[in-house]
Design an enzyme around this catalytic site. Structure first.
Site, mmCIF file in Angstrom:
data_model
loop_
_atom_site.group_PDB
_atom_site.id
_atom_site.type_symbol
_atom_site.label_atom_id
_atom_site.label_comp_id
_atom_site.label_asym_id
_atom_site.label_seq_id
_atom_site.Cartn_x
_atom_site.Cartn_y
_atom_site.Cartn_z
ATOM 1 N N SER A 186 0.848 -1.191 0.000
ATOM 2 C CA SER A 186 0.000 0.000 0.000
ATOM 3 C C SER A 186 0.887 1.245 0.000
ATOM 4 O O SER A 186 1.685 1.422 -0.918
ATOM 5 C CB SER A 186 -0.963 -0.053 1.185
ATOM 6 O OG SER A 186 -1.996 0.880 1.054
ATOM 7 N N GLU A 235 -8.993 -5.050 -4.690
ATOM 8 C CA GLU A 235 -8.384 -4.064 -3.793
ATOM 9 C C GLU A 235 -9.434 -3.225 -3.055
ATOM 10 O O GLU A 235 -9.371 -3.054 -1.842
ATOM 11 C CB GLU A 235 -7.462 -3.126 -4.590
ATOM 12 C CG GLU A 235 -6.249 -3.790 -5.216
ATOM 13 C CD GLU A 235 -5.099 -3.976 -4.240
ATOM 14 O OE1 GLU A 235 -5.249 -3.636 -3.055
ATOM 15 O OE2 GLU A 235 -4.039 -4.469 -4.679
ATOM 16 N N HIS A 264 -7.699 -5.595 -0.476
ATOM 17 C CA HIS A 264 -6.501 -4.863 -0.082
ATOM 18 C C HIS A 264 -6.047 -5.307 1.308
ATOM 19 O O HIS A 264 -6.858 -5.418 2.229
ATOM 20 C CB HIS A 264 -6.806 -3.367 -0.077
ATOM 21 C CG HIS A 264 -5.623 -2.491 0.127
ATOM 22 N ND1 HIS A 264 -4.644 -2.337 -0.827
ATOM 23 C CD2 HIS A 264 -5.251 -1.704 1.173
ATOM 24 C CE1 HIS A 264 -3.725 -1.495 -0.386
ATOM 25 N NE2 HIS A 264 -4.068 -1.101 0.831
#
Length: 516
Positions: free
Chosen positions: A198, A326, A422
């Protein structure tokens, strides 16, 4: 989701190992077959006169320093209760490293993996239980390093009188510490791999573009790399809004009078109302994303995609990829699972799809997609999936080598609602399937398929760190082969073809200030 206790750690066992660093001796612990050292300072505390300054080398100490507890976290935004963890911390010695080594001591020469945590450049700390490096170090025969860096306004606020990208400069200082000290812990300073997820993946991308980071690592792993890179004007305008909420100017001198927790809270307050700045801040106001690396022309001269296309990473091995779903995590956190309307999908397409006809191309390429699928796809692609893919494309176009993956295994937690969302890659890569925030995704008692997938991913990451080959072919513009990490792993052509085509001509430019 709630934040697990960042102080949780296994009970030590066996005689305590000692290592001498450049600044002084440290004494760690032994835990389940690894020597562990926590909370070693790599720079002076960035408080008082050093607040908002570039990191300074840590001063030497006499005697043997205990290295058994994580250092205090840097000031945090309020997401997931992270601000409470930081407010309970004592002192400003935020810039510390932690090390897990199967075999400490000079001459061992193990590969080194240096983790850069994520958190939207606003939250995050190395002491979270999901980042414990013990299993990765023991099973993979590598030395694992994690560290803190300044986040939010402290690390990325664009303040007059302060250098830009202080959080990235902290990361470089940590890597310099690794270069100078890791041999004593059993690591090879010439075989350093940075890996991050990330905002940590975006940081890895930024480091590839930063001249000051050149030579500090040999390989890089960018997991779901966050694709936001700000112009100085955009970053300064956001900083001005944060300072105005405190009745101050966005200068280092003014803001040095404000307690770090109060400054972080001011950033949170602006984020809560960021949509009203959409005409000025563009796409980042819709998420909202207030802090990101700044392409300042100095520490960070150009975007990572431009730097790689120009050959900056040609001699660095690159492993890069993303999860399939995600955006699903954020849709869930926003309470929108199963609730996305046609109007919300249209607004997301209009805000995030590239170019004047991006929204139309999504709809034409995916005629059967529901509003929720379109809403999630365009945001997944804008923020994580396409920035990651384009890193590989830029690297290979310049003659470098890149390996690409996609995590397709759906998380079983919460009835499977999260999909391959995610953050799911973090527990799988570290092997910490039953602790920390991401454990919610996997659920009570990790299933055998989670253990098996984690073993495959850990083997791939450590193999890449050791010799540059994760076990599948390098990506190229012809075949576009990628590794899918699912219930049954497979190597196939990159599967997100509609998204790839929609974004193929997008350059991921610096995000500008769009209005006056």
């Amino acid at each position: 989701m709630t934040t697990a206790d960042a102080s949780e750690q296994p009970e030590p066992s066996g005689p305590r190992p000692e290592v001498r660093t450049v600044a002084g001796a440290v004494r760690g612990t032994r835990e389940a077959g690894a020597a562990v050292f926590r909370g070693i300072p790599f720079a002076e505390p960035p408080v008082g006169p050093l607040r908002f300054a570039a990191p300074r080398p840590v001063r030497r100490w006499d005697g043997v320093r205990d290295a058994v507890s994580y250092g205090p976290p840097p000031p945090q935004g309020g997401h997931f209760g992270m601000d409470a963890l930081a407010q309970d911390a004592v002192g400003g010695d935020w810039l510390t490293v932690n090390i897990w080594s199967p075999e400490p001591g000079p001459g061992t020469g193990l590969p080194v993996m240096v983790w850069i945590h994520g958190g939207a450049y606003t939250i995050g700390m190395s002491g979270l239980p999901e980042y414990d490096g013990g299993r990765l170090a023991r099973d993979g025969g590598v030395v694992v390093v994690t560290f803190n860096y300044r986040v939010g306004p402290e690390g990325f606020g664009q303040f007059e009188g302060a250098p830009a990208n202080r959080g990235l400069l902290d990361q470089i200082a940590a890597l310099e510490w690794v270069r100078d000290n890791i041999a004593a812990f059993g690591g090879d300073p010439d075989r350093v791999t940075v890996f991050g997820q990330s905002a940590g993946g975006g940081s890895v991308a930024a480091l590839l573009a930063m001249p000051r980071a050149a030579g500090l690592f040999r390989r890089a792993v960018a997991q779901s790399a966050q694709g936001t890179f700000f112009s100085p004007e955009l970053a300064a305008d956001i900083a001005g809004a944060c300072a105005a909420g405190l009745g101050l100017r966005p200068t280092a001198a003014d803001l040095a009078t404000v307690a770090p927790a109060r400054l972080s809270a001011a950033g949170d307050a602006v984020g809560a109302e960021a949509a009203r700045w959409a005409d000025r801040w563009g796409r980042v106001a819709h998420r909202p994303i207030l802090f990101s690396p700044v392409v300042d022309g100095d520490a960070l001269p150009v975007t990572p995609w431009q730097a790689l296309a120009d050959g900056a990473g040609r001699d660095v091995g690159l492993l890069v990829g993303h999860t399939r779903d995600e955006q699903r995590l954020f849709t869930a956190l926003d309470g929108l699972l199963g609730q996305v309307t046609q109007e919300q999908a249209t607004a997301a397409l209009d805000a995030f799809a590239p170019g004047p006809d991006g929204a139309r191309r999504y709809r034409e390429g995916l005629p059967a997609a529901s509003p929720e699928e379109l809403y999630e796809l365009v945001q997944s692609d804008w923020l994580f999936r396409m920035p990651s893919l384009h890193l590989a494309q830029a690297q290979t176009a310049a003659g470098g080598r890149a390996h690409v993956y996609e995590l397709t295994w759906p998380a079983p937690g919460m009835g499977g609602a999260f999909g391959a969302c995610h953050g799911l890659d973090v527990p799988l890569v570290f092997g910490n399937l039953d602790r920390g925030q991401p454990a919610v995704l996997i659920g009570e008692g990790p299933p055998p398929e989670a253990e098996a997938l984690s073993a495959r991913m850990r083997a791939a990451w450590t193999a890449f760190a050791a010799h540059g080959d994760p076990g599948w072919p390098a990506y190229d513009a012809g075949q576009r082969l990628v590794q899918l990490f699912g219930t049954a792993p497979a190597v196939t052509a990159y599967p997100e073809e509609t998204s790839r085509l929609v974004w193929q001509d997008h350059a991921f430019p610096v995000l500008p200030l769009t209005g006056g």
